[in-house]
Design a protein around this motif. Structure first.
Motif, PDB file in Angstrom:
ATOM      1  N   LYS A   1       0.827  -1.220   0.000  1.00  0.00           N
ATOM      2  CA  LYS A   1       0.000   0.000   0.000  1.00  0.00           C
ATOM      3  C   LYS A   1       0.862   1.272   0.000  1.00  0.00           C
ATOM      4  CE  LYS A   1      -4.175   1.861   2.058  1.00  0.00           C
ATOM      5  NZ  LYS A   1      -4.777   2.006   0.733  1.00  0.00           N
ATOM      6  N   GLY A   2       0.590   2.145  -0.988  1.00  0.00           N
ATOM      7  CA  GLY A   2       1.297   3.420  -1.064  1.00  0.00           C
ATOM      8  C   GLY A   2       2.710   3.323  -1.628  1.00  0.00           C
ATOM      9  N   LYS A   3       3.117   2.093  -2.010  1.00  0.00           N
ATOM     10  CA  LYS A   3       4.494   1.917  -2.499  1.00  0.00           C
ATOM     11  C   LYS A   3       4.522   1.762  -4.021  1.00  0.00           C
ATOM     12  CE  LYS A   3       6.235   0.511   1.734  1.00  0.00           C
ATOM     13  NZ  LYS A   3       6.162   1.474   2.711  1.00  0.00           N
ATOM     14  N   SER A   4       5.755   1.697  -4.543  1.00  0.00           N
ATOM     15  CA  SER A   4       5.936   1.537  -5.984  1.00  0.00           C
ATOM     16  C   SER A   4       6.611   0.191  -6.261  1.00  0.00           C
ATOM     17  CB  SER A   4       6.798   2.687  -6.484  1.00  0.00           C
ATOM     18  OG  SER A   4       7.207   2.452  -7.791  1.00  0.00           O
ATOM     19  N   VAL A   5       6.094  -0.529  -7.240  1.00  0.00           N
ATOM     20  CA  VAL A   5       6.697  -1.811  -7.616  1.00  0.00           C
ATOM     21  C   VAL A   5       7.116  -1.722  -9.082  1.00  0.00           C
ATOM     22  CG1 VAL A   5       5.106  -2.992  -6.067  1.00  0.00           C
ATOM     23  CG2 VAL A   5       4.632  -2.964  -8.517  1.00  0.00           C
ATOM     24  N   THR A   6       7.894  -2.707  -9.533  1.00  0.00           N
ATOM     25  CA  THR A   6       8.305  -2.685 -10.924  1.00  0.00           C
ATOM     26  C   THR A   6       7.969  -4.004 -11.616  1.00  0.00           C
ATOM     27  OG1 THR A   6      10.143  -2.315 -12.451  1.00  0.00           O
ATOM     28  CG2 THR A   6      10.669  -3.391 -10.376  1.00  0.00           C
ATOM     29  N   ALA A   7       7.830  -3.940 -12.937  1.00  0.00           N
ATOM     30  CA  ALA A   7       7.568  -5.120 -13.758  1.00  0.00           C
ATOM     31  C   ALA A   7       8.068  -4.810 -15.161  1.00  0.00           C
ATOM     32  CB  ALA A   7       6.076  -5.433 -13.785  1.00  0.00           C
ATOM     33  N   LYS A   8       8.213  -5.858 -15.968  1.00  0.00           N
ATOM     34  CA  LYS A   8       8.776  -5.637 -17.301  1.00  0.00           C
ATOM     35  C   LYS A   8       7.736  -5.085 -18.268  1.00  0.00           C
ATOM     36  CE  LYS A   8      11.694  -8.657 -18.537  1.00  0.00           C
ATOM     37  NZ  LYS A   8      12.192  -9.956 -18.984  1.00  0.00           N
ATOM     38  N   ARG A   9       8.182  -4.074 -19.009  1.00  0.00           N
ATOM     39  CA  ARG A   9       7.295  -3.421 -19.964  1.00  0.00           C
ATOM     40  C   ARG A   9       6.705  -4.439 -20.943  1.00  0.00           C
ATOM     41  NH1 ARG A   9      10.683  -0.326 -23.200  1.00  0.00           N
ATOM     42  NH2 ARG A   9      11.266   0.789 -21.329  1.00  0.00           N
ATOM     43  N   GLY A  10       5.404  -4.439 -21.042  1.00  0.00           N
ATOM     44  CA  GLY A  10       4.724  -5.302 -22.002  1.00  0.00           C
ATOM     45  C   GLY A  10       4.610  -6.754 -21.580  1.00  0.00           C
TER      46      GLY A  10
ATOM     47  N   ASP B   1      16.496  -2.095  -9.523  1.00  0.00           N
ATOM     48  CA  ASP B   1      15.596  -1.061  -9.021  1.00  0.00           C
ATOM     49  C   ASP B   1      15.105  -1.421  -7.620  1.00  0.00           C
ATOM     50  OD1 ASP B   1      14.620   1.436 -10.092  1.00  0.00           O
ATOM     51  OD2 ASP B   1      12.600   0.625  -9.771  1.00  0.00           O
ATOM     52  N   VAL B   2      14.867  -2.696  -7.421  1.00  0.00           N
ATOM     53  CA  VAL B   2      14.405  -3.144  -6.106  1.00  0.00           C
ATOM     54  C   VAL B   2      15.559  -3.089  -5.100  1.00  0.00           C
ATOM     55  CG1 VAL B   2      13.473  -5.092  -4.797  1.00  0.00           C
ATOM     56  CG2 VAL B   2      12.590  -4.581  -7.090  1.00  0.00           C
ATOM     57  N   LYS B   3      16.718  -3.529  -5.525  1.00  0.00           N
ATOM     58  CA  LYS B   3      17.871  -3.503  -4.608  1.00  0.00           C
ATOM     59  C   LYS B   3      18.231  -2.077  -4.216  1.00  0.00           C
ATOM     60  CE  LYS B   3      20.407  -6.261  -7.107  1.00  0.00           C
ATOM     61  NZ  LYS B   3      21.648  -6.832  -7.636  1.00  0.00           N
ATOM     62  N   ALA B   4      18.054  -1.154  -5.167  1.00  0.00           N
ATOM     63  CA  ALA B   4      18.375   0.250  -4.889  1.00  0.00           C
ATOM     64  C   ALA B   4      17.294   0.920  -4.060  1.00  0.00           C
ATOM     65  CB  ALA B   4      18.564   1.002  -6.205  1.00  0.00           C
ATOM     66  N   GLY B   5      16.163   0.212  -3.861  1.00  0.00           N
ATOM     67  CA  GLY B   5      15.092   0.754  -3.039  1.00  0.00           C
ATOM     68  C   GLY B   5      14.146   1.689  -3.776  1.00  0.00           C
ATOM     69  N   ASN B   6      14.310   1.813  -5.090  1.00  0.00           N
ATOM     70  CA  ASN B   6      13.398   2.675  -5.855  1.00  0.00           C
ATOM     71  C   ASN B   6      12.020   2.035  -5.977  1.00  0.00           C
ATOM     72  OD1 ASN B   6      15.613   4.304  -6.275  1.00  0.00           O
ATOM     73  ND2 ASN B   6      16.123   3.312  -8.209  1.00  0.00           N
ATOM     74  N   SER B   7      12.019   0.722  -6.098  1.00  0.00           N
ATOM     75  CA  SER B   7      10.772  -0.038  -6.070  1.00  0.00           C
ATOM     76  C   SER B   7      10.895  -0.997  -4.905  1.00  0.00           C
ATOM     77  CB  SER B   7      10.594  -0.849  -7.354  1.00  0.00           C
ATOM     78  OG  SER B   7      10.524   0.004  -8.463  1.00  0.00           O
ATOM     79  N   VAL B   8       9.766  -1.302  -4.265  1.00  0.00           N
ATOM     80  CA  VAL B   8       9.887  -2.224  -3.129  1.00  0.00           C
ATOM     81  C   VAL B   8       9.760  -3.686  -3.541  1.00  0.00           C
ATOM     82  CG1 VAL B   8       9.115  -0.564  -1.395  1.00  0.00           C
ATOM     83  CG2 VAL B   8       7.431  -2.026  -2.543  1.00  0.00           C
ATOM     84  N   ALA B   9       9.163  -3.918  -4.723  1.00  0.00           N
ATOM     85  CA  ALA B   9       8.978  -5.308  -5.143  1.00  0.00           C
ATOM     86  C   ALA B   9       9.004  -5.393  -6.658  1.00  0.00           C
ATOM     87  CB  ALA B   9       7.642  -5.837  -4.614  1.00  0.00           C
ATOM     88  N   VAL B  10       9.222  -6.610  -7.145  1.00  0.00           N
ATOM     89  CA  VAL B  10       9.215  -6.845  -8.586  1.00  0.00           C
ATOM     90  C   VAL B  10       8.279  -8.013  -8.882  1.00  0.00           C
ATOM     91  CG1 VAL B  10      11.353  -8.205  -8.343  1.00  0.00           C
ATOM     92  CG2 VAL B  10      10.612  -7.468 -10.619  1.00  0.00           C
ATOM     93  N   PHE B  11       7.543  -7.886  -9.970  1.00  0.00           N
ATOM     94  CA  PHE B  11       6.702  -8.982 -10.441  1.00  0.00           C
ATOM     95  C   PHE B  11       7.337  -9.563 -11.698  1.00  0.00           C
ATOM     96  CE2 PHE B  11       3.851  -6.645  -7.779  1.00  0.00           C
ATOM     97  CZ  PHE B  11       3.003  -7.599  -7.245  1.00  0.00           C
ATOM     98  N   ASP B  12       7.670 -10.834 -11.644  1.00  0.00           N
ATOM     99  CA  ASP B  12       8.314 -11.459 -12.798  1.00  0.00           C
ATOM    100  C   ASP B  12       7.903 -12.935 -12.808  1.00  0.00           C
ATOM    101  OD1 ASP B  12       9.873 -11.622 -15.055  1.00  0.00           O
ATOM    102  OD2 ASP B  12      11.774 -11.159 -14.062  1.00  0.00           O
ATOM    103  N   ASP B  13       8.243 -13.631 -13.884  1.00  0.00           N
ATOM    104  CA  ASP B  13       7.867 -15.041 -13.984  1.00  0.00           C
ATOM    105  C   ASP B  13       8.639 -15.871 -12.948  1.00  0.00           C
ATOM    106  OD1 ASP B  13       6.368 -14.073 -16.006  1.00  0.00           O
ATOM    107  OD2 ASP B  13       7.227 -15.306 -17.589  1.00  0.00           O
TER     108      ASP B  13
END
Ligand code: GLN
Length: 501
Positions: A163-172, A202-214
């Motif tokens: 909640k309120g955080k930013s996560v990352t995932a691969k474009r497309g 990005d996650v290790k640097a703390g810019n995103s808190v989590a990553v969604f990947d396969d």
């Protein structure tokens, strides 16, 4: 105002010469490129194959840069992984050849849509949405999306913690689609990045808190010390398939299915999967010097391509710059108009957009695939040519008009006056700017990494994509640019002092 009547009269010849020059350069560059989709190649000797229409042909196939264990570079820079091994084994059994383009996931799909490649194999999920534009092979791997966070992060364990955080995932990717589908419900935002290695950073640097990947990719990364840990169960996802454009390359698709069925039947399929999936022990990272040594061959290859693209682009840019530079100081409104339009278009749009346009856009519009080096050199030369035009114009105009007048009144012809009096002085003035442009163009080649041109930056990305040592690898890459540019600048300055005394 300078009068340049001879140039105007001779411009027809200049155009012809320029056209011939371009034709030769692009013919040279185009070798093996324009025909990348399916050129007849010598059939592998001794392979007995049924007639499927693909034997002896070579197909360009795009893939992700980094999607270990499906596609990644091994220690010596070779592309390996489940997708690569499956495709190679199928190509071998069905008697066709493949030319793998390691572009990145999103770029691979774009390359397919613009017919730059015949197919994509990139751990690509067979989704209903994609089935509208692509035809898929039989599924070869069941996957699903999972969430990972930084190894030392104990705060995020469930989706609700986002909640309120930013996560990352691969474009497309399916990971992005999934993350977005639950983002509203759990109140987080999704940032799309181009490749798995960057997302993990990005996650290790703390810019995103989590990553969604396969999930198999996350699991592999964790086993390779990528600094993450998996915190959720995997979501039910789609299976992976090999894709071609809808209604196109059906024989290739059929050959893929036939080959896949054979590999499944003879056990080779299981063998390939086991080779990569059984590998869960954590590999220790070597020292920095070990990294330098390991990455050296690939980086040198990249540096070579960087130099090739720079030299070719600058040679063409110089011709363009001289031509349009003279146009700019000519008396003819039309010529000045042409030169001004050219400069404003290429100086007024970003290089990255130009590169995408020449590599993805133009082929999509014309239906004519283009070799990546050709597209890169066209981009850089047209771009640098615009700046060169201004350098030439400025150089000529900064020579006092009195010089030309004096020379003319001494009885020298216009051409001789230009050649013996004006141009030598202009060149002296222009040289530092030329050296500057040379350095800029050399560095600009790094932008071509986005269209999969295997120059220095691209090689660096490929390396940290599989070893997850981003910072150190980038340091080595930056040092190489710095050394080369310093040496070349020094050299140019020496030459400048020698000849422009
Ligand atoms: N399987 C995912 C998809 O197809 C991700 C593929 C990838 O990142 N290479 O969307």
């Amino acid at each position: 105002m300078l009068r340049l009547p001879p140039l105007r009269r001779r411009s027809g010849g200049t155009f012809a010469a320029l056209a011939a020059f371009f034709t030769v350069v692009f013919m040279l560059l185009g070798i093996g490129g324009a025909s990348a989709l399916s050129v007849p190649a010598p059939a592998a000797a001794g392979t007995a194959v049924q007639h499927t229409g693909v034997e002896g042909k070579k197909f360009a196939i795009a893939t992700d840069t980094t999607f270990a264990p499906f596609e990644f570079r091994d220690g010596s820079g070779n592309l390996v992984g489940i997708d690569m091994d499956l495709l190679n084994a199928i190509a071998k059994s069905q008697g066709f050849e493949v030319d793998i383009k390691s572009l990145g996931f999103d770029a691979a799909l774009q390359a397919l849509q613009s017919n730059q490649v015949a197919g994509v194999i990139a751990g690509m999920s067979i989704t209903d949405e994609r089935k509208k534009i692509f035809d898929f092979s039989d599924p070869y791997f069941d996957s699903g999306v999972q969430m990972a966070v930084a190894k030392n992060d104990d705060a995020i364990k469930t989706y609700a913690d986002l909640k309120g955080k930013s996560v990352t995932a691969k474009r497309g990717s399916e990971g992005e689609t999934f993350a977005k589908s639950i983002a509203g419900k759990y109140g987080f935002t999704v940032k799309a990045l181009a490749d798995s290695a960057t997302m993990y950073d990005d996650v290790k640097a703390g810019n995103s808190v989590a990553v969604f990947d396969d999930y198999p990719v996350l699991a592999y990364g964790v086993s390779q010390n990528n600094g993450l840990k998996i915190v959720t169960e995997k979501e039910q996802g789609s299976s992976y398939g090999f894709a071609v454009n809808k209604g196109q390359n059906q024989d290739l698709l059929k050959a893929f299915d036939t080959g896949l069925a054979e590999l499944k039947a003879n056990g080779e399929y299981d063998l390939i999967l086991d080779t990569y999936l059984a590998k869960t022990e954590v590999t220790e990272q070597g020292s920095f010097f070990q990294l330098v040594a390991d990455s050296f061959p690939a980086l040198m290859k990249g540096l070579w391509l960087t130099m090739v693209a720079t030299v070719l682009s600058l040679a063409i840019a110089l011709v363009l710059g001289v031509l349009f530079g003279f146009f700019k100081v000519s008396e003819s409104k039309i010529m000045r108009g042409i030169a001004t339009t050219y400069v404003s278009i290429f100086r007024g749009t970003p290089l990255l957009v130009q590169a995408f346009f020449f590599y993805f856009g133009l082929p999509q519009m014309t239906g004519q695939p283009i070799n990546v080096l050709t597209a890169g050199v066209i981009t850089l030369s047209l771009n640098a040519g615009a700046y060169m035009t201004e350098i030439v114009r400025g150089g000529i105009q900064s020579v006092d008009p009195g010089q030309l007048e004096a020379s003319r009144s001494l009885g020298l012809s216009y051409v001789t006056s230009m050649r013996r009096v004006v141009v030598p002085q202009a060149v002296k003035i222009m040289t530092p700017s030329f050296i500057n442009q040379f350095v800029i163009t050399l560095k600009d080649t790094s932008l071509l990494a986005v269209i999969g041109f295997a120059e220095l930056t691209y090689q660096g990305q490929q390396i940290y994509a599989s070893n997850f040592r981003t910072g150190e690898t980038l340091l080595i890459v930056a040092a190489l640019y710095f050394i080369v540019i310093s040496i070349l600048t020094q050299l140019s300055n020496v030459l400048d002092r020698k000849f422009n005394k």
